[in-house]
Write an enzyme that holds these catalytic residues in place. Structure first.
Site, PDB file in Angstrom:
ATOM      1  N   CYS B 182       0.867  -1.195   0.000  1.00 51.16           N
ATOM      2  CA  CYS B 182       0.000   0.000   0.000  1.00 51.16           C
ATOM      3  C   CYS B 182       0.897   1.238   0.000  1.00 51.16           C
ATOM      4  CB  CYS B 182      -0.877   0.053   1.250  1.00 51.16           C
ATOM      5  SG  CYS B 182      -1.880  -1.392   1.556  1.00 51.16           S
ATOM      6  N   HIS B 186       1.127   5.237  -1.424  1.00 49.98           N
ATOM      7  CA  HIS B 186       0.433   6.085  -0.450  1.00 49.98           C
ATOM      8  C   HIS B 186       1.281   6.522   0.735  1.00 49.98           C
ATOM      9  CE1 HIS B 186      -3.448   5.779  -2.420  1.00 49.98           C
ATOM     10  NE2 HIS B 186      -3.322   4.476  -2.503  1.00 49.98           N
ATOM     11  N   ARG B 230     -13.076  -0.392  -1.587  1.00 52.86           N
ATOM     12  CA  ARG B 230     -11.878   0.422  -1.862  1.00 52.86           C
ATOM     13  C   ARG B 230     -10.596  -0.396  -1.618  1.00 52.86           C
ATOM     14  NH1 ARG B 230      -9.923   3.503  -5.277  1.00 52.86           N
ATOM     15  NH2 ARG B 230      -8.943   1.469  -5.361  1.00 52.86           N
ATOM     16  N   CYS B 234      -7.902  -1.877  -4.397  1.00 52.09           N
ATOM     17  CA  CYS B 234      -6.485  -1.524  -4.259  1.00 52.09           C
ATOM     18  C   CYS B 234      -5.632  -2.789  -4.294  1.00 52.09           C
ATOM     19  CB  CYS B 234      -6.231  -0.783  -2.947  1.00 52.09           C
ATOM     20  SG  CYS B 234      -6.372   1.010  -3.086  1.00 52.09           S
TER      21      CYS B 234
END
Lengths: 207, 273
Positions: B182, B186, B230, B234
């Protein structure tokens, strides 16, 4: 314990490494999180659960949050460099036009892709590549005029670009860039086309 | 059907206006300004309201083998109390002895109160053009009851604290054929994929913006999408295997994101491209 942490932080800062708190490197927590993911993820289509398994580099980059201690970084870099298979025919450059198609495509390797989907490089997702495509990402540096600014397709440049695409971690440990050759995401021919995209003087990258 | 056509027509209209706005904005400079303008226009007339209405009806209707409504469902603030409940989720629930997010808790209530089968309820949680998801509608209704309230996700119980820590590990976990975590996309400010801005979820500001604008109506999909969706999408793009719906791993990751967003005003369900 507290003194150890502070001493480590001071040492880390002296070495130019981002400080990592003790909690960040707690191996027990990482083990537990890994077990949790193994329990809660399932194979779907081509994306099998085996993908959760980390190799040495993935594990170290997770554990150190991308900032490896200098000695570990040096070892990782050497090990990754040894994985690169340079083209047997000694030719590094393919067709830049085909390279741009590969760079544009972000397809492949998700659970919604088919086993025979041709993988793209997804280059534009993270890099500015040509001067004309305005829809580009910024996670990686701009590659616009890459060859023009570096003296074109010299032997050293071609070998560097090929190697970087094959295994980015051989150059920058814990780089965000996928190891396209190492994982077999891109073929040798595709990597050659991307080398041409960046270095061929005729390529749109170098206009 | 008549209720659907008006907001959709409105969106088509705003898109047309937006196209005009885009060309004007490009003259002076970047795509960023135009994208911002597009977002503002979208926010006016959010079809998420339709999901909220359907969710409210589902909440209040007696359904399932036990012929019960969800009005006695305990989302953490007591049976039937939904005002502000979403701002305090995920949290620890003594009756299930686990940390649950909104979607997991809704499933728990549908099983416990209404007698639905867990497998059945979670088999197809995300809607499509040919299939309406009850969970998406229920989520829209519940989160709408927290709009304007401050995020205050608890970290009192040891299992809540553990969920946060495990979620953080999952966030930084690199694996798969692309070596992604992730964190790859991010963990830095001001980055984009193509033209899509990426929130830095390791910082308060980014986490607050992202978390408080989900769930959201996704214009490109014509569906209201939940937080579980979501994360699921992802992970798909991360080239990971599929996370199980409302599983502990997804709840841990949600806890990490939600706690990082504490203090911000909840603004969902939002509308996104």
């Amino acid at each position: 314990m507290r003194t150890t942490v502070l001493a480590f932080a001071a040492l880390a800062m002296a070495l130019g490494i981002a400080p990592v708190s003790a909690a960040d490197t707690d191996p027990a927590l990482l083990t537990k999180a890994t077990a949790l993911m193994e329990k809660d993820f399932q194979s779907r289509g081509i994306a099998k659960v085996e993908r959760l398994k980390q190799d040495d580099v993935m594990s170290l980059c997770t554990q150190y949050r991308g900032a490896l201690p200098a000695d570990v970084a040096k070892r990782v870099q050497a090990e990754q460099m040894a994985t690169i298979k340079f083209p047997a025919d000694g030719k590094y450059m393919g067709d830049w036009k085909n390279g741009d198609k590969i760079a544009q495509s972000g397809r492949g390797a998700t659970w919604s892709d088919k086993p025979d989907t041709v993988n793209g490089g997804g280059c534009y997702n993270c890099h500015r590549v040509s001067g004309t495509e305005l829809s580009y990402g910024t996670i990686g540096p701009s590659l616009y005029q890459f060859g023009k600014l570096r003296g074109g397709p010299t032997e050293a440049n071609m070998k560097y670009v090929y190697g970087k695409l094959y295994n980015s971690q051989a150059y920058v440990p814990c780089s965000n860039m996928p190891r396209f050759g190492y994982h077999g995401v891109l073929t040798e021919a595709q990597i050659k086309d991307l080398v041409a995209l960046l270095l061929d003087p005729e390529s749109i990258v170098n206009q | 059907m008549a209720t659907v056509s008006r907001p959709l027509a409105y969106i088509c209209c705003t898109l047309a206006l937006c196209a005009a706005g885009l060309s004007a904005a490009q003259d002076k400079d970047p795509t960023a300004a135009a994208i911002e303008q597009y977002r503002q226009m979208l926010a006016d007339g959010n079809p998420a309201e339709l999901y909220e209405l359907r969710g409210e009806e589902l909440w209040k209707t007696k359904r399932g083998p036990k012929n019960a409504s969800l009005e006695q469902c305990d989302l953490g603030l007591g049976p039937g109390k939904i005002k502000g409940a979403y701002t305090q989720l995920p949290r620890y629930f003594p009756d299930t002895d686990r940390v649950e997010d909104l979607e997991s808790r809704l499933v728990t209530c549908m099983v416990q109160l209404q007698g639905f089968d867990r497998e059945e309820v979670t088999k197809k949680p995300f809607g499509s053009a040919s299939y309406q998801s009850d969970l998406e509608a229920l989520v829209a209704y519940v989160v709408s009851q927290s709009r304007g309230m401050k995020m205050a996700v608890p970290q009192e119980h040891p299992k809540e604290r553990e969920a946060y820590q495990l979620g953080r590990e999952i966030f930084f976990y690199r694996a798969g054929p692309y070596d992604f975590a992730c964190a790859t996309c991010h963990s830095e400010d001001g980055k984009r994929i193509r033209l899509q801005d990426l929130p830095n979820l390791t910082q308060k500001k980014g986490a607050q913006f992202a978390y408080t604008t989900w769930p959201a109506y996704r214009v490109s999909q014509g569906e209201l999408r939940t937080m579980q969706w979501r994360l699921w999408d992802c992970f798909r793009q991360q080239r990971f295997p599929e996370p199980k719906y409302a599983s502990d791993a997804t709840i841990a990751l949600t806890t990490f994101l939600a706690v990082n967003a504490n203090g911000a005003e909840y603004a969902g369900p939002a509308i996104k491209r």
